[in-house]
Enzyme design. Structure first.
Site, short mmCIF file in Angstrom:
data_model
loop_
_atom_site.label_atom_id
_atom_site.label_comp_id
_atom_site.label_asym_id
_atom_site.label_seq_id
_atom_site.Cartn_x
_atom_site.Cartn_y
_atom_site.Cartn_z
N ARG A 119 21.71 37.20 46.22
CA ARG A 119 21.09 35.98 46.77
C ARG A 119 19.74 36.29 47.40
O ARG A 119 18.87 35.43 47.48
CB ARG A 119 22.05 35.31 47.75
CG ARG A 119 22.38 36.10 48.96
CD ARG A 119 23.63 35.60 49.67
NE ARG A 119 24.86 35.97 48.95
CZ ARG A 119 26.08 35.59 49.33
NH1 ARG A 119 26.25 34.84 50.41
NH2 ARG A 119 27.13 35.96 48.65
N LYS B 79 30.78 49.45 47.85
CA LYS B 79 31.97 48.96 47.13
C LYS B 79 32.97 50.10 46.94
O LYS B 79 32.57 51.24 46.79
CB LYS B 79 31.56 48.44 45.74
CG LYS B 79 30.79 47.14 45.74
CD LYS B 79 30.45 46.73 44.32
CE LYS B 79 29.62 45.46 44.27
NZ LYS B 79 30.31 44.27 44.79
N LYS C 123 19.74 36.68 37.79
CA LYS C 123 19.97 37.83 38.70
C LYS C 123 19.88 39.11 37.89
O LYS C 123 20.55 39.27 36.88
CB LYS C 123 21.33 37.72 39.38
CG LYS C 123 21.73 38.96 40.18
CD LYS C 123 23.00 38.76 41.00
CE LYS C 123 23.51 40.10 41.56
NZ LYS C 123 24.74 39.97 42.37
N GLU D 1 23.60 41.01 47.99
CA GLU D 1 22.20 41.33 47.70
C GLU D 1 21.58 40.39 46.67
O GLU D 1 20.38 40.13 46.69
CB GLU D 1 22.09 42.78 47.21
CG GLU D 1 22.36 43.00 45.70
CD GLU D 1 23.77 42.63 45.24
OE1 GLU D 1 24.67 42.59 46.10
OE2 GLU D 1 23.95 42.35 44.04
N ASP E 130 26.02 44.05 50.53
CA ASP E 130 26.57 43.78 49.20
C ASP E 130 26.31 42.32 48.77
O ASP E 130 26.55 41.96 47.62
CB ASP E 130 28.07 44.10 49.18
CG ASP E 130 28.62 44.28 47.77
OD1 ASP E 130 27.81 44.34 46.82
OD2 ASP E 130 29.86 44.36 47.63
N ASP F 241 25.68 43.81 36.51
CA ASP F 241 25.23 42.85 37.51
C ASP F 241 23.85 42.28 37.17
O ASP F 241 23.24 41.59 37.99
CB ASP F 241 25.22 43.53 38.89
CG ASP F 241 25.48 42.55 40.03
OD1 ASP F 241 26.01 41.46 39.77
OD2 ASP F 241 25.12 42.88 41.18
N1 BES Z 1 27.66 41.53 42.09
C1 BES Z 1 28.59 41.15 43.09
C2 BES Z 1 29.57 40.06 42.63
C3 BES Z 1 30.53 40.44 41.55
C4 BES Z 1 31.78 40.94 41.86
C5 BES Z 1 30.20 40.25 40.22
C6 BES Z 1 32.65 41.28 40.84
C7 BES Z 1 31.07 40.57 39.21
C8 BES Z 1 32.31 41.10 39.51
C9 BES Z 1 27.85 40.62 44.31
O1 BES Z 1 26.62 41.23 44.56
C10 BES Z 1 28.70 40.90 45.51
O2 BES Z 1 28.92 42.05 45.79
N2 BES Z 1 29.13 39.84 46.19
C11 BES Z 1 29.94 39.99 47.35
C12 BES Z 1 29.46 39.01 48.38
C13 BES Z 1 30.10 39.17 49.73
C14 BES Z 1 29.68 40.48 50.36
C15 BES Z 1 29.69 38.03 50.60
C16 BES Z 1 31.38 39.69 46.95
O3 BES Z 1 31.62 38.80 46.14
O4 BES Z 1 32.26 40.39 47.44
ZN ZN Z 2 25.64 42.02 42.93
MN MN Z 3 26.79 42.99 45.71
#
Ligand code: BES
Ligand code: ZN
Ligand code: MN
Length: 477
Positions: A332, A258, A246, A330, A328, A269
């Protein structure tokens, strides 16, 4: 840090198990420290005596039966830090045969611990912390292991080069580590090692039909980059391992923005991308006799008049359609197209994706274990074996069919979130839709690739996880 076989260093490192009665070479000192309770031989304990003429560093290894490769690494990491503080430039280590540990693994763990103690990310400090590191390490190895020891040390140096490269790429802020910078770094680091590095911009990505990847990138003025790194260590074979990382060089969350504290470290990320670039460096430097291809779909997830929105229905390279419930989620979407490209265009026979994919994974496993999802238990066994050697623990998450129901779409084939429950699992199973039965493992490194405080030999900030495990997986399986 140079490693040599032999003796002649300034300070001798003496290994001490807990409960050792006496140590011939420094027994007076040892008895004194033992009686006063100043040195017990606990795992990782260090006592340096460098003021007199018989300079020695006592290094505790804990109970002999409980010694592991990782406790050996941690102990030598501590020794390295202490010696640097004391400005010692050269050391002697007699490498004994250790219970439950093969000789060469032991040598590698010792060398790794010392090398790990050298890492820092100081390029933006106006005053560097001038800590000198050890220049020369003399290893006294048992007869008959000299040649293999030299090779083992060469290998561990290459692996740690890969780990440090991954850390440096992740620690760099998003203002400089853009998709193009990431691509240029991959080129700069890997081409000289014989890896073919191809970089595709927006036009080619459009031609390929990577519409999910493009949707994520469209809110940013930084052009997305598809980075393809091809290493052929066994040209006769048609087997090919794909490592898909990723590569969000910044994740603001998009319109599902966020909060400030959640965005603070989102320059990291792209840790999955950094780990595959680091692993490729280690693999190519050590001339692993396997074919490995690494793929990164690099972009930023930002907001602008052009950004994608909640409710959008997008297509993917595979033809499957996706409802964007949350901008968010994104990673995947970018990985969906990168995985499809790996299995369809590059004919990968096995694929591992590495991603800072979900906060849910951090809730489940904290900062200790990387979360994993698979469609092939045999393959999973192999990566677990590799992670056991490297000390980068992996915990497999369940994949019952009921979880797959949660990501079925209403107006499209899939939706990009499955709700709050089991978020790390549904994210993994979303990716499974894009590997078309190729043996696949998903690694969620959200909790393990970046730390808010140091942990053993892992520094605060980027850890380089799971470069070591990817290296061993490529080499051994
Ligand atoms: N990059 C984030 C996940 C993340 C969070 C990595 C904290 C490292 C530290 C990812 O893109 C994300 O925002 N995931 C969301 C998914 C949700 C919207 C289904 C999440 O985990 O809140
Ligand atoms: Zn992310
Ligand atoms: Mn995200």
């Amino acid at each position: 840090m140079d490693f040599k076989l032999g003796k002649g260093g300034e300070v001798k490192i003496i290994l001490v198990f807990k409960g050792t009665e006496s140590i011939e070479e420094v027994d007076e000192l040892y008895q004194y420290l033992k009686n006063k309770g100043l040195f017990k031989g606990n795992a990782g304990e260090v006592y340096a005596n460098v003021t007199n003429t018989d300079k020695a560093l006592l290094l505790g290894l804990g109970e002999e039966d409980k010694l592991t490769l990782d406790s050996l690494r941690k102990a030598f990491f501590n020794a390295g830090k202490e010696l640097a503080k004391l400005k010692i430039e050269s050391v002697d280590i007699e490498v004994p045969e250790l219970k439950n540990i093969c000789y060469l693994d032991g040598i590698q763990a010792i060398a790794e611990g010392l090398l790990q103690s050298e890492y820092s990310f100081e390029k933006y400090l106006s005053k560097k912390k001038v800590i000198l590191s050890i220049k020369e390490v003399n290893l006294n190895v048992i007869d008959g292991k000299r040649e293999q020891s030299i090779e083992a040390i060469e290998e561990v140096k290459n692996i740690i080069d890969g780990v440090f490269l991954a850390r440096d790429l992740v620690n760099e802020p998003a203002m400089t580590m853009t998709p193009k910078t990431l691509a240029n770094n991959a080129k700069k680091e890997l081409e000289k090692l014989g890896v073919k590095v191809e970089i595709y911009g927006r036009e080619k990505i459009e031609d390929l039909g990577m519409k999910a990847f493009l949707a994520v990138s469209q809110g940013s003025s930084q052009e997305p980059q598809l980075i393809v790194m091809d290493y052929k260590g066994n040209p006769e074979s048609i087997e090919k391992l794909a490592l898909v990382g990723k590569g969000l060089t910044f994740d603001s969350g998009g319109y599902c923005l966020k909060p400030a504290n959640g965005m603070e470290t989102m320059f990291s990320d792209m840790a999955g991308a950094a780990s595959v670039i680091g692993a490729m460096k280690a693999i190519a430097k050590s001339k692993v006799k396997k074919n490995v291809v690494a793929i990164v779909a690099a972009c930023e997830n930002l907001i602008s008049g052009a950004a994608y929105k909640p409710g959008d229905i997008i297509e993917s390279m595979s033809g499957k359609t996706i409802e964007v419930l949350n901008t968010d989620a994104e990673g995947r979407l970018t990985l969906a197209d990168a995985l499809w490209y790996a299995v369809k265009n590059l004919n990968a026979s096995k694929v591992v994706d590495i991603a800072t994919l979900t906060g849910a994974c951090i809730i489940a496993l904290g900062n200790v274990n990387t979360g994993a999802v698979t469609n092939n238990e045999e393959f999973m066994k192999n990566i677990k074996k590799a992670s056991h050697i490297t000390g980068e623990p992996i915990w497999e998450l369940p994949n019952n069919d009921e979880y797959r129901e949660l990501i079925k779409g209403t107006f499209a084939d899939l939706k990009n979130t499955g709700g709050r429950g089991a978020g790390a699992i549904t994210a993994g199973l979303f990716l499974e839709e894009f590997v078309d039965n190729t043996p696949w493992i998903h690694l969620d490194i959200a909790g393990t690739s970046y730390l808010s405080k140091k942990q053993g030999y892992l520094p605060k900030g980027a850890t380089g996880i799971p470069v070591k495990t990817l290296y061993y997986l490529a080499k051994e399986f």
